[in-house]
Design an enzyme around this catalytic site. Structure first.
Site, PDB file in Angstrom:
ATOM      1  N   LYS A  22       0.981  -1.300   0.407  1.00 15.21           N
ATOM      2  CA  LYS A  22       0.186  -0.329  -0.305  1.00 15.21           C
ATOM      3  C   LYS A  22       0.879   1.291   0.169  1.00 15.21           C
ATOM      4  O   LYS A  22       0.860   1.816  -0.359  1.00 15.21           O
ATOM      5  CB  LYS A  22      -0.786  -0.039   1.132  1.00 15.21           C
ATOM      6  CG  LYS A  22      -1.186   1.644   1.924  1.00 15.21           C
ATOM      7  CD  LYS A  22      -2.135   1.106   2.896  1.00 15.21           C
ATOM      8  CE  LYS A  22      -1.502   1.604   3.944  1.00 15.21           C
ATOM      9  NZ  LYS A  22      -1.402   3.102   4.333  1.00 15.21           N
ATOM     10  N   ASN A  23       2.016   1.488   1.058  1.00 20.64           N
ATOM     11  CA  ASN A  23       2.443   2.792   1.097  1.00 20.64           C
ATOM     12  C   ASN A  23       3.515   2.407  -0.232  1.00 20.64           C
ATOM     13  O   ASN A  23       4.995   3.883  -0.014  1.00 20.64           O
ATOM     14  CB  ASN A  23       3.680   2.690   2.819  1.00 20.64           C
ATOM     15  CG  ASN A  23       2.063   2.714   3.427  1.00 20.64           C
ATOM     16  OD1 ASN A  23       1.178   3.160   3.130  1.00 20.64           O
ATOM     17  ND2 ASN A  23       2.718   2.533   4.462  1.00 20.64           N
ATOM     18  N   CYS A 116      -4.915  12.326  11.758  1.00 18.85           N
ATOM     19  CA  CYS A 116      -5.865  11.309  12.054  1.00 18.85           C
ATOM     20  C   CYS A 116      -5.349  10.595  12.964  1.00 18.85           C
ATOM     21  O   CYS A 116      -5.124  11.358  14.125  1.00 18.85           O
ATOM     22  CB  CYS A 116      -5.422  10.302  10.941  1.00 18.85           C
ATOM     23  SG  CYS A 116      -3.693   9.404  11.157  1.00 18.85           S
ATOM     24  N   ARG A 121      -0.134  15.050  12.098  1.00 20.80           N
ATOM     25  CA  ARG A 121       0.358  14.661  10.039  1.00 20.80           C
ATOM     26  C   ARG A 121      -0.095  15.978   9.815  1.00 20.80           C
ATOM     27  O   ARG A 121      -0.109  16.169   8.816  1.00 20.80           O
ATOM     28  CB  ARG A 121      -0.490  13.570  10.232  1.00 20.80           C
ATOM     29  CG  ARG A 121      -0.772  11.952  10.928  1.00 20.80           C
ATOM     30  CD  ARG A 121       0.042  11.291  11.057  1.00 20.80           C
ATOM     31  NE  ARG A 121       0.386  10.804   9.814  1.00 20.80           N
ATOM     32  CZ  ARG A 121      -0.332   9.936   9.494  1.00 20.80           C
ATOM     33  NH1 ARG A 121      -1.285   9.025   9.675  1.00 20.80           N
ATOM     34  NH2 ARG A 121       0.214   9.159   8.016  1.00 20.80           N
ATOM     35  N   ASP A 306       4.858   0.697  12.166  1.00 21.87           N
ATOM     36  CA  ASP A 306       3.441   0.205  11.433  1.00 21.87           C
ATOM     37  C   ASP A 306       3.131  -1.486  11.696  1.00 21.87           C
ATOM     38  O   ASP A 306       2.078  -1.654  11.865  1.00 21.87           O
ATOM     39  CB  ASP A 306       2.910   0.198   9.985  1.00 21.87           C
ATOM     40  CG  ASP A 306       3.176   1.686   9.184  1.00 21.87           C
ATOM     41  OD1 ASP A 306       3.288   1.945   8.076  1.00 21.87           O
ATOM     42  OD2 ASP A 306       3.103   2.542  10.176  1.00 21.87           O
ATOM     43  N   ARG A 399      -8.784  -0.766   4.192  1.00 22.40           N
ATOM     44  CA  ARG A 399      -7.951   0.832   3.681  1.00 22.40           C
ATOM     45  C   ARG A 399      -6.180  -0.064   3.212  1.00 22.40           C
ATOM     46  O   ARG A 399      -5.391   0.674   2.293  1.00 22.40           O
ATOM     47  CB  ARG A 399      -7.576   1.854   4.359  1.00 22.40           C
ATOM     48  CG  ARG A 399      -8.606   2.487   4.869  1.00 22.40           C
ATOM     49  CD  ARG A 399      -8.539   3.490   5.202  1.00 22.40           C
ATOM     50  NE  ARG A 399      -7.503   4.380   4.909  1.00 22.40           N
ATOM     51  CZ  ARG A 399      -6.607   4.874   5.951  1.00 22.40           C
ATOM     52  NH1 ARG A 399      -6.329   5.612   6.710  1.00 22.40           N
ATOM     53  NH2 ARG A 399      -5.157   5.639   5.023  1.00 22.40           N
TER      54      ARG A 399
HETATM   55  C1  EPZ Z   1       4.305   7.391   5.869  1.00 18.87           C
HETATM   56  O1  EPZ Z   1       3.567   8.439   6.415  1.00 18.87           O
HETATM   57  C2  EPZ Z   1       3.351   5.684   5.718  1.00 18.87           C
HETATM   58  N1  EPZ Z   1       1.686   6.300   4.929  1.00 18.87           N
HETATM   59  C3  EPZ Z   1       2.612   4.866   7.631  1.00 18.87           C
HETATM   60  O2  EPZ Z   1       2.013   4.096   7.224  1.00 18.87           O
HETATM   61  C4  EPZ Z   1       3.781   5.717   8.234  1.00 18.87           C
HETATM   62  O3  EPZ Z   1       3.802   4.656   9.199  1.00 18.87           O
HETATM   63  C5  EPZ Z   1       4.508   6.312   8.204  1.00 18.87           C
HETATM   64  O4  EPZ Z   1       5.317   6.722   6.674  1.00 18.87           O
HETATM   65  C6  EPZ Z   1       5.615   6.353   9.178  1.00 18.87           C
HETATM   66  O5  EPZ Z   1       7.139   4.550   8.488  1.00 18.87           O
HETATM   67  C7  EPZ Z   1       2.415   6.019   3.774  1.00 18.87           C
HETATM   68  O6  EPZ Z   1       3.125   5.947   3.105  1.00 18.87           O
HETATM   69  C8  EPZ Z   1       0.958   6.737   3.297  1.00 18.87           C
HETATM   70  P1  EPZ Z   1       5.829  10.448   8.227  1.00 18.87           P
HETATM   71  P2  EPZ Z   1       3.877   9.523   6.216  1.00 18.87           P
HETATM   72  O7  EPZ Z   1       5.850  12.282   7.728  1.00 18.87           O
HETATM   73  O8  EPZ Z   1       4.669  10.124   4.644  1.00 18.87           O
HETATM   74  C9  EPZ Z   1       6.234  14.272  11.546  1.00 18.87           C
HETATM   75  C10 EPZ Z   1       0.170   2.781   7.868  1.00 18.87           C
HETATM   76  O9  EPZ Z   1      -0.487   2.656   8.873  1.00 18.87           O
HETATM   77  N2  EPZ Z   1       6.527  15.301  10.261  1.00 18.87           N
HETATM   78  O10 EPZ Z   1       7.393   9.615   7.900  1.00 18.87           O
HETATM   79  O11 EPZ Z   1       2.615  10.811   6.589  1.00 18.87           O
HETATM   80  C11 EPZ Z   1       5.183  13.265  11.559  1.00 18.87           C
HETATM   81  O12 EPZ Z   1       4.318  14.244  13.010  1.00 18.87           O
HETATM   82  C12 EPZ Z   1       0.850   4.348   8.169  1.00 18.87           C
HETATM   83  O13 EPZ Z   1       0.198   2.385   6.602  1.00 18.87           O
HETATM   84  C13 EPZ Z   1       6.106  16.556  10.635  1.00 18.87           C
HETATM   85  O14 EPZ Z   1       6.432  16.943  11.560  1.00 18.87           O
HETATM   86  O15 EPZ Z   1       4.806  10.100   8.050  1.00 18.87           O
HETATM   87  C14 EPZ Z   1       5.421  11.706  12.319  1.00 18.87           C
HETATM   88  O16 EPZ Z   1       5.432  12.284  13.586  1.00 18.87           O
HETATM   89  C15 EPZ Z   1       0.076   5.318   9.136  1.00 18.87           C
HETATM   90  N3  EPZ Z   1       6.612  17.447   9.618  1.00 18.87           N
HETATM   91  C16 EPZ Z   1       6.471  11.938  11.613  1.00 18.87           C
HETATM   92  O17 EPZ Z   1       7.339  13.085  11.137  1.00 18.87           O
HETATM   93  C17 EPZ Z   1       5.993  16.699   8.067  1.00 18.87           C
HETATM   94  O18 EPZ Z   1       5.815  17.474   7.007  1.00 18.87           O
HETATM   95  C18 EPZ Z   1       6.615  10.582  10.585  1.00 18.87           C
HETATM   96  O19 EPZ Z   1       5.229  11.298   9.767  1.00 18.87           O
HETATM   97  C19 EPZ Z   1       6.382  15.080   8.109  1.00 18.87           C
HETATM   98  C20 EPZ Z   1       5.763  14.821   8.632  1.00 18.87           C
END
Ligand code: EPZ
Length: 419
Positions: A22-23, A116, A121, A306, A399
């Site tokens: 998915k990711n 969410c 996020r 995850d 999802r």
């Molecule tokens: C991706 O989400 C995945 N989703 C998530 O999987 C996964 O948990 C996550 O990466 C971490 O590996 C998809 O790929 C669709 P991040 P993403 O940006 O990209 C902070 C699942 O269950 N952050 O790496 O949204 C954020 O708040 C889902 O399949 C900022 O502060 O994750 C978080 O604490 C859930 N500012 C941390 O970074 C930003 O601009 C990691 O978020 C962006 C992120």
């Protein structure tokens, strides 16, 4: 049908093929916006999130066709480069249309994804990076409005590791003028898949998979004319292996590179399980007594956030106390209260949960899913708990898992969808 009924206490045995990730696939579909024409992807999992992405692509004047596990998209210039709220709210990954639309068409209106269940996020790092590339970015009426005649290559350092931020800027930089160097990038395997597809379309990228990615902007990208196979879903693979461990059985997952879940495999061995690694196949033979093992989630290659909820379910029936530390998201313990309803002994404190595990420490109960991985955790707990567990709001599961109940039933689980 939004419930899953599980008759637990049955050890799982057998082999199951892992679906596409998915990711990874969601980002590959957004990357197709960078190149008008026909794109073909294979090994695409049949997931709600893929359907939501197809809807968004269609709203951008694309034609999509999803037959079996092959997804075709014909990309054309959209009348307006807008990703509407009613589509984005269904799937926050839609924010990844921002980089491609801005880079290709010079402007993009994308609804803010909002938070969410697992956290706020934010997307501040995505926006800071696009500004560093010369984009004018405004937030108005709940939308990000970004514009730039031509993005400019730059050096950008991410304040913290972000998968989506790395992906958005990677895609945007492919059509920028000059060279972009992104530092403190995420190293998740899905980013490698994305970079490989961009390269197939003519992008010039090096360093993907490491913390520093260099992109030399090109004038134009074109569909490669060959189908691209989506990588295996490492989170599904990990979830299925934990299903073998929590039920005391023996489960093999195939069509997945064991390296993708190496951190989990080390931890499963710490529980006493026997783990056998072959090419694109992992077999787990559960230990009769599951030893408690601490985990701390962190960006790849460390333990995946995850898989944290699924690991917690396993620790509920381990022998002894384990400490689970969640360093990636601020509110990813929504599954704790539901596991406690099933008899688990867990004390959550901000980003740390203390799990006092006991063999047979879970008993069947009606529970409610709150998010995608929490629902997987509750299904796993139901497999271990004697009696019938029903997991409500199972649409969360749909999802991100393709036919999970069918895969589990093929391993001997007594599980079915109900109203
Ligand atoms: C991706 O989400 C995945 N989703 C998530 O999987 C996964 O948990 C996550 O990466 C971490 O590996 C998809 O790929 C669709 P991040 P993403 O940006 O990209 C902070 C699942 O269950 N952050 O790496 O949204 C954020 O708040 C889902 O399949 C900022 O502060 O994750 C978080 O604490 C859930 N500012 C941390 O970074 C930003 O601009 C990691 O978020 C962006 C992120």
């Amino acid at each position: 049908m939004d419930k899953m009924a599980i008759e637990g206490g049955q050890a799982l045995y057998g082999e199951v093929e892992v679906s596409g990730a998915k990711n990874s696939v969601l980002k590959l579909l957004f990357a197709s916006l960078l190149a008008e024409g026909e794109h073909v992807f294979t090994n695409v999992p049949r997931l709600k999130d893929v359907d939501s992405t197809a809807e968004l692509l269609e709203s951008l004047n694309c034609q999509t066709q999803f037959e079996g596990n092959t997804f075709r998209v014909s990309v054309k210039k959209p009348a307006e480069t807008v990703a509407h709220y009613d589509l984005v709210r269904k799937m926050r990954a839609s924010i990844l249309s921002l980089g491609p639309l801005l880079a290709k068409y010079g402007q993009a209106y994308v609804s803010l994804p909002g938070g969410c269940a697992i956290g706020t996020r934010p997307i501040d790092l995505h926006l800071e990076g696009l500004k560093a590339m010369g984009a004018e970015v405004k937030i108005e009426n709940g939308y990000v409005h970004a514009q730039a005649k031509k993005l400019k290559g730059t050096r950008f350092l991410f304040d913290n590791v972000t998968v989506g931020g790395t992906e958005n800027l990677l895609m945007a930089a492919t059509l920028a003028e000059g060279t972009t160097v992104l530092e403190n990038c995420a190293k998740e395997p899905e980013i490698l898949d994305l970079a490989n597809y961009l390269i197939q379309m003519g992008a010039k990228i090096t360093g993907h998979g490491t913390g520093v990615i260099t992109i030399e902007g090109v004038e134009k990208l074109s569909p490669s004319g060959q189908a691209f196979e989506v990588m295996a879903d490492r989170i599904e693979a990990g979830t299925l292996l934990i299903a073998g461990a929590i039920t005391g059985g023996e489960v093999s997952v195939t069509k997945v590179d064991p390296y993708l879940i190496e951190s989990l495999l080390f931890k499963l061995k710490d529980t006493g399980a026997q783990v056998t690694i072959e090419k694109n196949r992992v077999t787990l033979k559960a230990s009769p007594i599951i030893e408690a093992a601490d985990i701390t989630t962190a960006p790849f290659p460390q333990f995946a956030t995850d898989l944290q909820a699924q690991w917690m379910a396993l620790m509920c029936v381990a022998q002894g106390t384990s400490i689970i530390t969640e360093t990636v998201f601020e509110n990813r313990f929504m599954h704790v209260q539901e596991l406690v309803r099933m008899g688990a002994d867990i004390t959550p404190k901000a980003r740390v949960a203390i799990v006092r595990g006991r063999p047979n420490g879970l008993s069947a109960a009606p529970v409610m899913a709150t998010d995608l991985r929490a629902s997987a955790s509750l299904v796993l707990a139901g497999l271990a708990a004697k009696g019938e567990t029903s997991v409500g709001r199972i649409y969360h599961l749909d999802r991100g898992y393709e036919n999970l109940e069918i895969k589990l039933a093929s391993l001997g689980a007594r599980i079915k969808r109900t109203h």
